[in-house]
Design a protein around this motif. Sequence first.
Motif, PDB file in Angstrom:
ATOM      1  N   ASP A 139       0.862  -1.165   0.221  1.00  0.00           N
ATOM      2  CA  ASP A 139      -0.184   0.027   0.108  1.00  0.00           C
ATOM      3  C   ASP A 139       0.859   1.236   0.065  1.00  0.00           C
ATOM      4  O   ASP A 139       1.560   1.624   1.193  1.00  0.00           O
ATOM      5  CB  ASP A 139      -0.931  -0.077   1.283  1.00  0.00           C
ATOM      6  N   GLY A 140       1.058   1.778  -1.078  1.00  0.00           N
ATOM      7  CA  GLY A 140       1.921   2.777  -1.369  1.00  0.00           C
ATOM      8  C   GLY A 140       3.070   2.648  -2.170  1.00  0.00           C
ATOM      9  O   GLY A 140       2.891   1.740  -3.232  1.00  0.00           O
ATOM     10  N   TRP A 141       4.180   3.363  -2.362  1.00  0.00           N
ATOM     11  CA  TRP A 141       5.320   3.099  -3.154  1.00  0.00           C
ATOM     12  C   TRP A 141       6.547   2.840  -2.554  1.00  0.00           C
ATOM     13  O   TRP A 141       7.012   3.963  -1.891  1.00  0.00           O
ATOM     14  CB  TRP A 141       5.374   4.174  -4.503  1.00  0.00           C
ATOM     15  N   VAL A 142       7.265   1.727  -2.759  1.00  0.00           N
ATOM     16  CA  VAL A 142       8.645   1.859  -2.360  1.00  0.00           C
ATOM     17  C   VAL A 142       9.640   2.679  -3.010  1.00  0.00           C
ATOM     18  O   VAL A 142       9.428   2.775  -4.488  1.00  0.00           O
ATOM     19  CB  VAL A 142       9.435   0.436  -2.139  1.00  0.00           C
ATOM     20  N   SER A 174       4.676   0.122  -6.562  1.00  0.00           N
ATOM     21  CA  SER A 174       3.759  -0.619  -5.633  1.00  0.00           C
ATOM     22  C   SER A 174       4.003  -1.939  -5.308  1.00  0.00           C
ATOM     23  O   SER A 174       3.090  -2.814  -4.903  1.00  0.00           O
ATOM     24  CB  SER A 174       2.363  -0.337  -6.329  1.00  0.00           C
ATOM     25  N   ALA A 175       4.703  -2.504  -6.116  1.00  0.00           N
ATOM     26  CA  ALA A 175       5.251  -3.819  -5.852  1.00  0.00           C
ATOM     27  C   ALA A 175       6.789  -3.792  -6.009  1.00  0.00           C
ATOM     28  O   ALA A 175       7.521  -2.972  -6.005  1.00  0.00           O
ATOM     29  CB  ALA A 175       4.956  -4.947  -7.182  1.00  0.00           C
ATOM     30  N   CYS A 176       7.247  -4.744  -5.250  1.00  0.00           N
ATOM     31  CA  CYS A 176       8.923  -4.821  -5.072  1.00  0.00           C
ATOM     32  C   CYS A 176       9.340  -6.425  -4.820  1.00  0.00           C
ATOM     33  O   CYS A 176       8.661  -7.221  -4.522  1.00  0.00           O
ATOM     34  CB  CYS A 176       9.366  -4.203  -4.015  1.00  0.00           C
ATOM     35  N   LEU A 177      10.806  -6.470  -5.175  1.00  0.00           N
ATOM     36  CA  LEU A 177      11.351  -7.706  -4.787  1.00  0.00           C
ATOM     37  C   LEU A 177      12.116  -7.402  -3.357  1.00  0.00           C
ATOM     38  O   LEU A 177      12.737  -6.587  -3.319  1.00  0.00           O
ATOM     39  CB  LEU A 177      12.300  -8.563  -5.794  1.00  0.00           C
ATOM     40  N   ARG A 190       6.573  -6.791   8.510  1.00  0.00           N
ATOM     41  CA  ARG A 190       7.017  -5.840   9.662  1.00  0.00           C
ATOM     42  C   ARG A 190       8.146  -4.821   9.129  1.00  0.00           C
ATOM     43  O   ARG A 190       7.977  -3.790   9.555  1.00  0.00           O
ATOM     44  CB  ARG A 190       7.792  -6.471  10.759  1.00  0.00           C
ATOM     45  N   MET A 191       9.246  -5.347   8.212  1.00  0.00           N
ATOM     46  CA  MET A 191       9.881  -4.294   7.533  1.00  0.00           C
ATOM     47  C   MET A 191       9.391  -3.268   6.857  1.00  0.00           C
ATOM     48  O   MET A 191       9.587  -2.043   6.776  1.00  0.00           O
ATOM     49  CB  MET A 191      11.054  -5.115   6.933  1.00  0.00           C
ATOM     50  N   LEU A 192       8.525  -3.703   5.981  1.00  0.00           N
ATOM     51  CA  LEU A 192       7.988  -2.691   5.005  1.00  0.00           C
ATOM     52  C   LEU A 192       6.875  -2.022   6.013  1.00  0.00           C
ATOM     53  O   LEU A 192       6.582  -0.847   5.424  1.00  0.00           O
ATOM     54  CB  LEU A 192       7.169  -3.677   3.830  1.00  0.00           C
ATOM     55  N   ALA A 193       6.188  -2.410   6.682  1.00  0.00           N
ATOM     56  CA  ALA A 193       5.304  -1.717   7.716  1.00  0.00           C
ATOM     57  C   ALA A 193       6.227  -0.547   8.140  1.00  0.00           C
ATOM     58  O   ALA A 193       5.672   0.499   8.303  1.00  0.00           O
ATOM     59  CB  ALA A 193       4.476  -2.381   8.731  1.00  0.00           C
ATOM     60  N   ALA A 194       7.289  -0.744   8.684  1.00  0.00           N
ATOM     61  CA  ALA A 194       8.336   0.192   9.339  1.00  0.00           C
ATOM     62  C   ALA A 194       8.399   0.926   8.563  1.00  0.00           C
ATOM     63  O   ALA A 194       8.800   2.272   8.849  1.00  0.00           O
ATOM     64  CB  ALA A 194       9.165  -0.569   9.888  1.00  0.00           C
ATOM     65  N   ARG A 195       8.564   1.048   7.138  1.00  0.00           N
ATOM     66  CA  ARG A 195       8.829   2.101   6.244  1.00  0.00           C
ATOM     67  C   ARG A 195       7.531   2.659   5.805  1.00  0.00           C
ATOM     68  O   ARG A 195       7.586   3.506   4.611  1.00  0.00           O
ATOM     69  CB  ARG A 195       9.603   1.353   4.929  1.00  0.00           C
ATOM     70  N   GLY A 196       6.587   2.377   6.456  1.00  0.00           N
ATOM     71  CA  GLY A 196       5.180   3.160   5.965  1.00  0.00           C
ATOM     72  C   GLY A 196       4.540   2.321   4.843  1.00  0.00           C
ATOM     73  O   GLY A 196       3.665   3.215   4.239  1.00  0.00           O
ATOM     74  N   LYS A 197       4.837   1.312   4.325  1.00  0.00           N
ATOM     75  CA  LYS A 197       4.280   0.710   3.075  1.00  0.00           C
ATOM     76  C   LYS A 197       3.827  -0.610   3.618  1.00  0.00           C
ATOM     77  O   LYS A 197       4.529  -1.490   2.970  1.00  0.00           O
ATOM     78  CB  LYS A 197       5.708   0.505   1.855  1.00  0.00           C
ATOM     79  N   PRO A 198       2.745  -0.759   4.126  1.00  0.00           N
ATOM     80  CA  PRO A 198       2.164  -2.100   4.664  1.00  0.00           C
ATOM     81  C   PRO A 198       1.987  -3.048   3.364  1.00  0.00           C
ATOM     82  O   PRO A 198       1.677  -2.579   2.081  1.00  0.00           O
ATOM     83  CB  PRO A 198       0.869  -1.751   5.352  1.00  0.00           C
TER      84      PRO A 198
END
Length: 239
Positions: A139-142, A174-177, A190-198
């Motif tokens: 949810d968002g963009w890395v 909006s997708a990533c490896l 947890r890692m991506l949530a910590a970056r604000g990208k659940p």
Amino acid sequence: MPERIDKLLSATGRWSRKEVRDLIRQGRVLVEGRPVQRPEEKCDPTASIQVDGQTVDCSPFVYLMLHKPAGLLSATKDARQKTVLDLLPDHLRRRGLFPVGRLDKDTVGLLLLTDDGALAHSLLSPKRHVDKVYLARVDGWVDQDDCQALAAGLVLGDGTHCLPAGLKPLGDGSACLITLQEGKYHQVKRMLAARGKPVLALKRLSMGPLTLDEGLEPGAWRLLTGAELASLRATVSGG
Ligand code: URA
């Protein structure tokens, strides 16, 4: 190492020792094309062994890749919920297979199942640094800041230190490896949530040299090929 044929066949979980003795008496068991005469005859587990004309795999361990679907637990049993073992036939369930590492109930993708505890232990050991690659939709963009933060090793809100991890945005981000060398609880989420990208959806694509066979539909499985097994063994032996 040669083993008694009755022991090898009953260890597959498909027949009891008594059933194997009956099969042998009835001349239905062939080793290298020759009928076995006595249950105590020894043969190499890798020999060509047939029962009623069908080849039987008597190798001491079983290794299979499963395309885990959503909705099943990566466990061997659960009192209330279905597990990935429910996808396997009885004779494999009876062998005591277990998943090598866990995927969350809603995570899909590559799951290795085996009864080879030593190989599983080595693959999971953080010391081996075996890469696990996941495809995540967020949810968002890395972005590049996220890549740098993961490469430096994130510290999560509860103080958990993560090893440096790889992050590669795909398309608009909006997708990533994401590539991990460890497997902490809900780690990618947890890692991506910590970056604000659940994380919205998560799929494991590979584990070391083993890549999900995209020919496998969710819920389907197959035995590893000799080459896949050899590459896994080389990974854990440092080769
Ligand atoms: N990380 C997660 O958050 N979930 C998984 O299932 C696997 C890795």
